[in-house]
Design a protein around this motif. Structure first.
Motif, PDB file in Angstrom:
ATOM      1  N   PHE A 138       0.836  -1.549   0.165  1.00 39.53           N
ATOM      2  CA  PHE A 138      -0.186   0.073  -0.136  1.00 39.53           C
ATOM      3  C   PHE A 138       1.422   1.004   0.309  1.00 39.53           C
ATOM      4  O   PHE A 138       0.971   2.302  -0.800  1.00 39.53           O
ATOM      5  N   SER A 139       1.892   1.356   1.484  1.00 36.22           N
ATOM      6  CA  SER A 139       2.688   2.521   1.329  1.00 36.22           C
ATOM      7  C   SER A 139       3.463   2.626  -0.442  1.00 36.22           C
ATOM      8  O   SER A 139       4.370   4.008  -1.237  1.00 36.22           O
ATOM      9  N   TRP A 140       4.056   1.624  -1.008  1.00 34.28           N
ATOM     10  CA  TRP A 140       4.723   2.177  -2.315  1.00 34.28           C
ATOM     11  C   TRP A 140       3.330   2.022  -3.810  1.00 34.28           C
ATOM     12  O   TRP A 140       4.193   1.382  -4.299  1.00 34.28           O
ATOM     13  N   ARG A 141       2.306   1.668  -3.190  1.00 32.69           N
ATOM     14  CA  ARG A 141       1.874   1.853  -4.960  1.00 32.69           C
ATOM     15  C   ARG A 141       2.132   3.426  -5.264  1.00 32.69           C
ATOM     16  O   ARG A 141       1.528   4.720  -4.361  1.00 32.69           O
ATOM     17  N   ARG A 142       1.964   3.537  -6.231  1.00 33.92           N
ATOM     18  CA  ARG A 142       3.015   5.169  -6.838  1.00 33.92           C
ATOM     19  C   ARG A 142       1.707   5.202  -8.184  1.00 33.92           C
ATOM     20  O   ARG A 142       1.906   4.214  -8.486  1.00 33.92           O
ATOM     21  N   ASP A 143       1.946   6.496  -8.287  1.00 36.81           N
ATOM     22  CA  ASP A 143       1.081   7.648  -9.251  1.00 36.81           C
ATOM     23  C   ASP A 143       2.510   7.383 -10.435  1.00 36.81           C
ATOM     24  O   ASP A 143       3.271   8.695 -10.262  1.00 36.81           O
ATOM     25  N   VAL A 144       2.509   5.907 -11.256  1.00 34.99           N
ATOM     26  CA  VAL A 144       3.836   6.289 -12.039  1.00 34.99           C
ATOM     27  C   VAL A 144       3.257   7.124 -13.443  1.00 34.99           C
ATOM     28  O   VAL A 144       2.594   7.151 -14.244  1.00 34.99           O
ATOM     29  N   ARG A 145       4.855   7.990 -13.489  1.00 34.10           N
ATOM     30  CA  ARG A 145       4.595   8.939 -14.822  1.00 34.10           C
ATOM     31  C   ARG A 145       6.109   8.347 -15.733  1.00 34.10           C
ATOM     32  O   ARG A 145       5.748   8.643 -16.808  1.00 34.10           O
ATOM     33  N   HIS A 146       6.670   8.152 -14.977  1.00 36.58           N
ATOM     34  CA  HIS A 146       8.125   7.445 -15.770  1.00 36.58           C
ATOM     35  C   HIS A 146       8.633   6.051 -15.753  1.00 36.58           C
ATOM     36  O   HIS A 146       8.520   5.332 -15.036  1.00 36.58           O
ATOM     37  N   PHE A 147       8.518   5.596 -17.435  1.00 34.39           N
ATOM     38  CA  PHE A 147       8.445   4.597 -17.854  1.00 34.39           C
ATOM     39  C   PHE A 147       9.489   3.713 -18.366  1.00 34.39           C
ATOM     40  O   PHE A 147      10.392   4.692 -19.446  1.00 34.39           O
ATOM     41  N   GLN A 148       9.471   2.588 -18.357  1.00 32.83           N
ATOM     42  CA  GLN A 148      10.545   2.115 -19.254  1.00 32.83           C
ATOM     43  C   GLN A 148       9.267   1.567 -20.544  1.00 32.83           C
ATOM     44  O   GLN A 148       8.606   2.133 -20.798  1.00 32.83           O
ATOM     45  N   THR A 149      10.345   1.596 -21.496  1.00 33.41           N
ATOM     46  CA  THR A 149       9.268   0.984 -22.848  1.00 33.41           C
ATOM     47  C   THR A 149       9.477  -0.734 -23.485  1.00 33.41           C
ATOM     48  O   THR A 149       8.421  -0.385 -24.076  1.00 33.41           O
ATOM     49  N   THR A 150       9.804  -1.095 -21.843  1.00 31.06           N
ATOM     50  CA  THR A 150       9.979  -2.185 -22.021  1.00 31.06           C
ATOM     51  C   THR A 150       8.508  -3.245 -22.251  1.00 31.06           C
ATOM     52  O   THR A 150       7.865  -2.342 -20.903  1.00 31.06           O
ATOM     53  N   PRO A 151       8.002  -3.336 -22.974  1.00 32.12           N
ATOM     54  CA  PRO A 151       6.710  -4.433 -22.857  1.00 32.12           C
ATOM     55  C   PRO A 151       6.470  -5.389 -21.772  1.00 32.12           C
ATOM     56  O   PRO A 151       7.376  -6.236 -21.299  1.00 32.12           O
ATOM     57  N   VAL A 152       5.380  -5.078 -20.711  1.00 33.07           N
ATOM     58  CA  VAL A 152       5.437  -6.318 -20.351  1.00 33.07           C
ATOM     59  C   VAL A 152       4.228  -7.833 -20.350  1.00 33.07           C
ATOM     60  O   VAL A 152       3.718  -7.557 -21.685  1.00 33.07           O
ATOM     61  N   GLU A 153       4.977  -8.918 -20.144  1.00 36.19           N
ATOM     62  CA  GLU A 153       4.205  -9.583 -20.752  1.00 36.19           C
ATOM     63  C   GLU A 153       2.730  -9.594 -20.921  1.00 36.19           C
ATOM     64  O   GLU A 153       1.697  -9.469 -20.218  1.00 36.19           O
ATOM     65  N   ASP A 154       2.464 -10.264 -22.233  1.00 33.86           N
ATOM     66  CA  ASP A 154       1.136 -11.151 -22.079  1.00 33.86           C
ATOM     67  C   ASP A 154       0.188 -11.387 -21.191  1.00 33.86           C
ATOM     68  O   ASP A 154      -1.253 -11.495 -20.626  1.00 33.86           O
ATOM     69  N   THR A 155       1.224 -12.089 -20.628  1.00 35.91           N
ATOM     70  CA  THR A 155       0.493 -13.335 -19.641  1.00 35.91           C
ATOM     71  C   THR A 155       0.165 -12.547 -18.443  1.00 35.91           C
ATOM     72  O   THR A 155      -0.849 -13.081 -18.050  1.00 35.91           O
ATOM     73  N   LEU A 156       1.290 -11.756 -18.488  1.00 43.55           N
ATOM     74  CA  LEU A 156       0.814 -10.832 -17.090  1.00 43.55           C
ATOM     75  C   LEU A 156      -0.338 -10.161 -16.411  1.00 43.55           C
ATOM     76  O   LEU A 156      -0.418  -9.741 -15.833  1.00 43.55           O
ATOM     77  N   LEU A 157      -0.068  -9.327 -18.001  1.00 47.70           N
ATOM     78  CA  LEU A 157      -1.408  -8.125 -18.513  1.00 47.70           C
ATOM     79  C   LEU A 157      -2.979  -9.247 -18.309  1.00 47.70           C
ATOM     80  O   LEU A 157      -3.748  -8.691 -17.519  1.00 47.70           O
ATOM     81  N   ASP A 158      -2.818 -10.225 -18.663  1.00 48.18           N
ATOM     82  CA  ASP A 158      -4.423 -10.932 -18.073  1.00 48.18           C
ATOM     83  C   ASP A 158      -4.475 -11.363 -17.337  1.00 48.18           C
ATOM     84  O   ASP A 158      -5.470 -11.149 -16.424  1.00 48.18           O
ATOM     85  N   GLN A 159      -3.338 -11.519 -17.038  1.00 42.61           N
ATOM     86  CA  GLN A 159      -3.332 -11.926 -14.918  1.00 42.61           C
ATOM     87  C   GLN A 159      -3.963 -10.804 -13.955  1.00 42.61           C
ATOM     88  O   GLN A 159      -4.660 -11.319 -13.081  1.00 42.61           O
ATOM     89  N   LEU A 160      -3.241  -9.423 -14.492  1.00 42.73           N
ATOM     90  CA  LEU A 160      -3.774  -8.436 -13.969  1.00 42.73           C
ATOM     91  C   LEU A 160      -5.154  -8.213 -13.955  1.00 42.73           C
ATOM     92  O   LEU A 160      -5.893  -7.245 -13.163  1.00 42.73           O
TER      93      LEU A 160
END
Length: 212
Positions: A18-40
């Motif tokens: 909870f404490s480390w949940r941040r609203d992120v504005r600076h991203f790496q361009t590396t995609p997240v795996e589709d399987t992980l996105l599906d899990q989320l």
């Protein structure tokens, strides 16, 4: 079936999440795996919803043309918003990074059905807006699960709902709730970036109960 018993170690780690949940504005361009996105997405769909209506719809915006239209819309709205502040605050505002639209490998638009057939109207006769609240709960579930996997989420909240609906060609009875940038963060920090940059700070009074 007996409910799970959560250890003190798990509870402490959950508090850290909870404490480390941040609203992120600076991203790496590396995609997240589709399987992980599906899990989320599956975890997001476990969120509570009024009458078990599950009113949310998640759209992955992958077409470059649509992304560019969203970014152009953001720039226009951001420039207009800056004019609402006095000169000193306007300078501070202009130095804020308020989106990761150009860097984030994934854009996800989230909509909520205003009056879904699912749930049969239970719990929303006097508060129909609870379908939108349910969708926000789903987004927060997605957000926490993403953070647990070291994936950042940034909510772009300045976009005009009707224009986003037009760009993405969604049904009229869908309510625009959020446009999310998703990807691995460039930086990790516990303190909100707006607080770091002097825009605002947390209010300790919010941690106190109001007694009636």
């Amino acid at each position: 079936m007996s409910p799970p018993q959560f250890s003190e170690d798990f509870i402490q780690k959950l508090n850290k999440l909870f404490s480390w949940r941040r609203d992120v504005r600076h991203f790496q361009t590396t995609p997240v795996e589709d399987t992980l996105l599906d899990q989320l997405l599956s975890i997001a769909c476990m969120a509570p919803s009024v009458g078990l209506s599950e009113p949310w719809h998640y759209i992955k915006v992958e077409t470059q043309k649509l992304r560019q239209e969203i970014y152009t819309l953001f720039k226009t709205c951001n420039e207009q918003a800056a004019q609402q502040y006095a000169s000193e605050q306007q300078q501070l505002y202009s130095n804020l990074k308020l989106s990761g639209l150009n860097e984030a490998p994934h854009h996800i638009a989230v909509f909520s059905e205003e009056n879904p057939a699912q749930g049969k109207g239970l719990g929303r006769h006097t508060m129909p807006e609870t379908t939108a609240y349910s969708t926000v709960m789903s987004i927060f579930s997605f957000w926490l699960a993403a953070r647990a996997h070291n994936i950042g989420v940034g909510w772009v909240s300045i976009l005009p709902p009707q224009k986003v609906k037009t760009i993405l060609s969604v049904p009229d009875h869908w309510t625009f709730i959020a446009y999310l940038c998703v990807g691995y963060p460039q930086f990790q920090y516990e303190t909100p970036e707006l607080e770091q940059r002097g825009w605002e700070k947390r209010n300790p009074d919010r941690k106190q109960w109001i007694i009636r």
